[in-house]
Design a protein around this motif. Sequence first.
Motif, PDB file in Angstrom:
ATOM      1  N   ILE A  74       0.857  -1.169   0.000  1.00 16.14           N
ATOM      2  CA  ILE A  74       0.000   0.000   0.000  1.00 16.14           C
ATOM      3  C   ILE A  74       0.905   1.233   0.000  1.00 16.14           C
ATOM      4  O   ILE A  74       1.679   1.435   0.935  1.00 16.14           O
ATOM      5  CB  ILE A  74      -0.943   0.041   1.214  1.00 16.14           C
ATOM      6  N   TYR A  75       0.792   2.024  -1.047  1.00 16.09           N
ATOM      7  CA  TYR A  75       1.657   3.191  -1.213  1.00 16.09           C
ATOM      8  C   TYR A  75       0.786   4.409  -1.500  1.00 16.09           C
ATOM      9  O   TYR A  75       0.082   4.456  -2.495  1.00 16.09           O
ATOM     10  CB  TYR A  75       2.633   2.947  -2.367  1.00 16.09           C
ATOM     11  N   LYS A  76       0.795   5.366  -0.591  1.00 13.08           N
ATOM     12  CA  LYS A  76      -0.015   6.585  -0.725  1.00 13.08           C
ATOM     13  C   LYS A  76      -1.480   6.244  -0.985  1.00 13.08           C
ATOM     14  O   LYS A  76      -2.133   6.808  -1.874  1.00 13.08           O
ATOM     15  CB  LYS A  76       0.552   7.492  -1.815  1.00 13.08           C
ATOM     16  N   ASP A  77      -1.988   5.290  -0.223  1.00 11.23           N
ATOM     17  CA  ASP A  77      -3.378   4.828  -0.280  1.00 11.23           C
ATOM     18  C   ASP A  77      -3.720   4.079  -1.566  1.00 11.23           C
ATOM     19  O   ASP A  77      -4.882   3.730  -1.787  1.00 11.23           O
ATOM     20  CB  ASP A  77      -4.369   5.988  -0.105  1.00 11.23           C
ATOM     21  N   LYS A  78      -2.731   3.814  -2.401  1.00  9.77           N
ATOM     22  CA  LYS A  78      -2.956   3.028  -3.609  1.00  9.77           C
ATOM     23  C   LYS A  78      -2.402   1.619  -3.397  1.00  9.77           C
ATOM     24  O   LYS A  78      -1.367   1.434  -2.748  1.00  9.77           O
ATOM     25  CB  LYS A  78      -2.256   3.665  -4.816  1.00  9.77           C
ATOM     26  N   LEU A  79      -3.105   0.644  -3.946  1.00  8.80           N
ATOM     27  CA  LEU A  79      -2.627  -0.734  -3.905  1.00  8.80           C
ATOM     28  C   LEU A  79      -1.691  -0.957  -5.084  1.00  8.80           C
ATOM     29  O   LEU A  79      -2.091  -0.832  -6.244  1.00  8.80           O
ATOM     30  CB  LEU A  79      -3.808  -1.707  -3.985  1.00  8.80           C
ATOM     31  N   ILE A  80      -0.440  -1.276  -4.786  1.00  9.15           N
ATOM     32  CA  ILE A  80       0.547  -1.550  -5.833  1.00  9.15           C
ATOM     33  C   ILE A  80       0.816  -3.050  -5.835  1.00  9.15           C
ATOM     34  O   ILE A  80       1.284  -3.601  -4.834  1.00  9.15           O
ATOM     35  CB  ILE A  80       1.871  -0.798  -5.575  1.00  9.15           C
ATOM     36  N   THR A  81       0.488  -3.726  -6.920  1.00  5.96           N
ATOM     37  CA  THR A  81       0.777  -5.157  -7.022  1.00  5.96           C
ATOM     38  C   THR A  81       1.958  -5.360  -7.956  1.00  5.96           C
ATOM     39  O   THR A  81       2.172  -4.577  -8.884  1.00  5.96           O
ATOM     40  CB  THR A  81      -0.439  -5.949  -7.528  1.00  5.96           C
ATOM     41  N   TYR A  82       2.710  -6.434  -7.699  1.00  6.80           N
ATOM     42  CA  TYR A  82       3.911  -6.698  -8.505  1.00  6.80           C
ATOM     43  C   TYR A  82       3.924  -8.137  -8.967  1.00  6.80           C
ATOM     44  O   TYR A  82       3.585  -9.062  -8.223  1.00  6.80           O
ATOM     45  CB  TYR A  82       5.167  -6.414  -7.687  1.00  6.80           C
ATOM     46  N   TYR A  83       4.315  -8.312 -10.225  1.00  8.99           N
ATOM     47  CA  TYR A  83       4.393  -9.655 -10.816  1.00  8.99           C
ATOM     48  C   TYR A  83       5.503  -9.646 -11.852  1.00  8.99           C
ATOM     49  O   TYR A  83       5.643  -8.678 -12.609  1.00  8.99           O
ATOM     50  CB  TYR A  83       3.062  -9.997 -11.488  1.00  8.99           C
ATOM     51  N   GLN A  84       6.326 -10.695 -11.870  1.00  9.04           N
ATOM     52  CA  GLN A  84       7.322 -10.778 -12.924  1.00  9.04           C
ATOM     53  C   GLN A  84       7.233 -12.126 -13.613  1.00  9.04           C
ATOM     54  O   GLN A  84       6.925 -13.142 -12.996  1.00  9.04           O
ATOM     55  CB  GLN A  84       8.726 -10.506 -12.404  1.00  9.04           C
ATOM     56  N   THR A  85       7.475 -12.100 -14.919  1.00  7.97           N
ATOM     57  CA  THR A  85       7.290 -13.283 -15.749  1.00  7.97           C
ATOM     58  C   THR A  85       8.559 -14.107 -15.874  1.00  7.97           C
ATOM     59  O   THR A  85       8.585 -15.066 -16.642  1.00  7.97           O
ATOM     60  CB  THR A  85       6.809 -12.872 -17.156  1.00  7.97           C
ATOM     61  N   ASP A  86       9.607 -13.745 -15.145  1.00  7.26           N
ATOM     62  CA  ASP A  86      10.870 -14.461 -15.217  1.00  7.26           C
ATOM     63  C   ASP A  86      11.541 -14.416 -13.855  1.00  7.26           C
ATOM     64  O   ASP A  86      10.925 -14.005 -12.869  1.00  7.26           O
ATOM     65  CB  ASP A  86      11.772 -13.845 -16.298  1.00  7.26           C
ATOM     66  N   SER A  87      12.780 -14.848 -13.782  1.00  8.47           N
ATOM     67  CA  SER A  87      13.497 -14.882 -12.498  1.00  8.47           C
ATOM     68  C   SER A  87      14.610 -13.833 -12.427  1.00  8.47           C
ATOM     69  O   SER A  87      15.528 -13.949 -11.626  1.00  8.47           O
ATOM     70  CB  SER A  87      14.092 -16.283 -12.271  1.00  8.47           C
ATOM     71  N   THR A  88      14.514 -12.796 -13.249  1.00 16.73           N
ATOM     72  CA  THR A  88      15.529 -11.744 -13.255  1.00 16.73           C
ATOM     73  C   THR A  88      15.553 -11.008 -11.921  1.00 16.73           C
ATOM     74  O   THR A  88      14.507 -10.708 -11.345  1.00 16.73           O
ATOM     75  CB  THR A  88      15.240 -10.743 -14.390  1.00 16.73           C
ATOM     76  N   ASP A  89      16.748 -10.725 -11.426  1.00 20.11           N
ATOM     77  CA  ASP A  89      16.903  -9.982 -10.181  1.00 20.11           C
ATOM     78  C   ASP A  89      16.677  -8.495 -10.447  1.00 20.11           C
ATOM     79  O   ASP A  89      17.468  -7.855 -11.134  1.00 20.11           O
ATOM     80  CB  ASP A  89      18.290 -10.218  -9.592  1.00 20.11           C
ATOM     81  N   ARG A  90      15.604  -7.945  -9.903  1.00 23.45           N
ATOM     82  CA  ARG A  90      15.304  -6.519 -10.068  1.00 23.45           C
ATOM     83  C   ARG A  90      15.259  -5.821  -8.703  1.00 23.45           C
ATOM     84  O   ARG A  90      14.510  -4.860  -8.514  1.00 23.45           O
ATOM     85  CB  ARG A  90      13.977  -6.347 -10.801  1.00 23.45           C
ATOM     86  N   SER A  91      16.034  -6.312  -7.762  1.00 15.34           N
ATOM     87  CA  SER A  91      15.991  -5.782  -6.397  1.00 15.34           C
ATOM     88  C   SER A  91      16.441  -4.333  -6.313  1.00 15.34           C
ATOM     89  O   SER A  91      16.121  -3.642  -5.343  1.00 15.34           O
ATOM     90  CB  SER A  91      16.832  -6.655  -5.460  1.00 15.34           C
ATOM     91  N   ASP A  92      17.179  -3.846  -7.306  1.00 16.20           N
ATOM     92  CA  ASP A  92      17.574  -2.434  -7.304  1.00 16.20           C
ATOM     93  C   ASP A  92      16.413  -1.526  -7.679  1.00 16.20           C
ATOM     94  O   ASP A  92      16.475  -0.309  -7.478  1.00 16.20           O
ATOM     95  CB  ASP A  92      18.734  -2.194  -8.276  1.00 16.20           C
ATOM     96  N   ILE A  93      15.354  -2.106  -8.243  1.00 17.78           N
ATOM     97  CA  ILE A  93      14.168  -1.353  -8.607  1.00 17.78           C
ATOM     98  C   ILE A  93      13.037  -1.583  -7.618  1.00 17.78           C
ATOM     99  O   ILE A  93      12.361  -0.654  -7.181  1.00 17.78           O
ATOM    100  CB  ILE A  93      13.702  -1.726 -10.034  1.00 17.78           C
ATOM    101  N   ILE A  94      12.823  -2.844  -7.233  1.00 22.80           N
ATOM    102  CA  ILE A  94      11.779  -3.177  -6.283  1.00 22.80           C
ATOM    103  C   ILE A  94      12.261  -4.334  -5.414  1.00 22.80           C
ATOM    104  O   ILE A  94      12.645  -5.396  -5.925  1.00 22.80           O
ATOM    105  CB  ILE A  94      10.452  -3.512  -6.998  1.00 22.80           C
ATOM    106  N   ASP A  95      12.270  -4.120  -4.125  1.00 25.69           N
ATOM    107  CA  ASP A  95      12.762  -5.119  -3.171  1.00 25.69           C
ATOM    108  C   ASP A  95      11.590  -5.981  -2.724  1.00 25.69           C
ATOM    109  O   ASP A  95      10.792  -5.574  -1.873  1.00 25.69           O
ATOM    110  CB  ASP A  95      13.404  -4.424  -1.973  1.00 25.69           C
ATOM    111  N   THR A  96      11.478  -7.157  -3.311  1.00 20.98           N
ATOM    112  CA  THR A  96      10.314  -8.004  -3.060  1.00 20.98           C
ATOM    113  C   THR A  96      10.245  -8.532  -1.632  1.00 20.98           C
ATOM    114  O   THR A  96       9.189  -8.988  -1.195  1.00 20.98           O
ATOM    115  CB  THR A  96      10.295  -9.193  -4.045  1.00 20.98           C
TER     116      THR A  96
END
Length: 204
Positions: A74-96
């Motif tokens: 929940i970010y600024k009262d908005k629901l932010i959902t995250y999904y990725q179609t592969d196993s790429t490490d994107r922790s510098d963009i979004i820390d799951t």
Amino acid sequence: MKKLLFAIFILFTSCVAKDSPFSPSLAKVLDGIIDKTHNFDVILIVASKLEEHDLLFITSGPGYNPNVMDGYYIYKDKLITYYQTDSTDRSDIIDTKYLYKYEGNIPNYIDVYEKLISCEPKQYLYEIIDGHKLTVVNNQKSLGFRKNEIKGDNVIKNKQLNQILNDFIYSNVEVLYELRFRTKNNKHYALIRSGIYYDKDKYP
């Protein structure tokens, strides 16, 4: 005494929770989208590496899809959902690690499978550069996808439909493509769409 105070300071700062799972660059993008789409409560982020491009498809809408969710926040009262179609490490963009796991209905937000919704979601496309920077993509063709014409003809016998499908794949870069046939009022239709997942119950 100074060493003790320094140790306490380090311990305290290491225990402070992060403001959000999002990098400053992604938070800035989300802030901009929230400002543009006040009437939508949900933002869906889908990450896919297509050919050599690492992309974020960000869509704002009135509800969330539980089938396309690795986690949410929940970010600024908005629901932010995250999904990725592969196993790429994107922790510098979004820390799951800081995302909540979906375990049922999310209070105060709409599950798209539980309520009929009629709307036109807004989608934005960003490319991840050097693992941590985001740049907006206003035109998929600027990414240089599909440099060679698609000429496959070993599945669909109808040459016209085969060319339509090839043209669609050429101009719509996605994880998968769906071709369905439907008969209505004695007329036959071919339906083509791109997507990030398929419904196994709809295939023989």
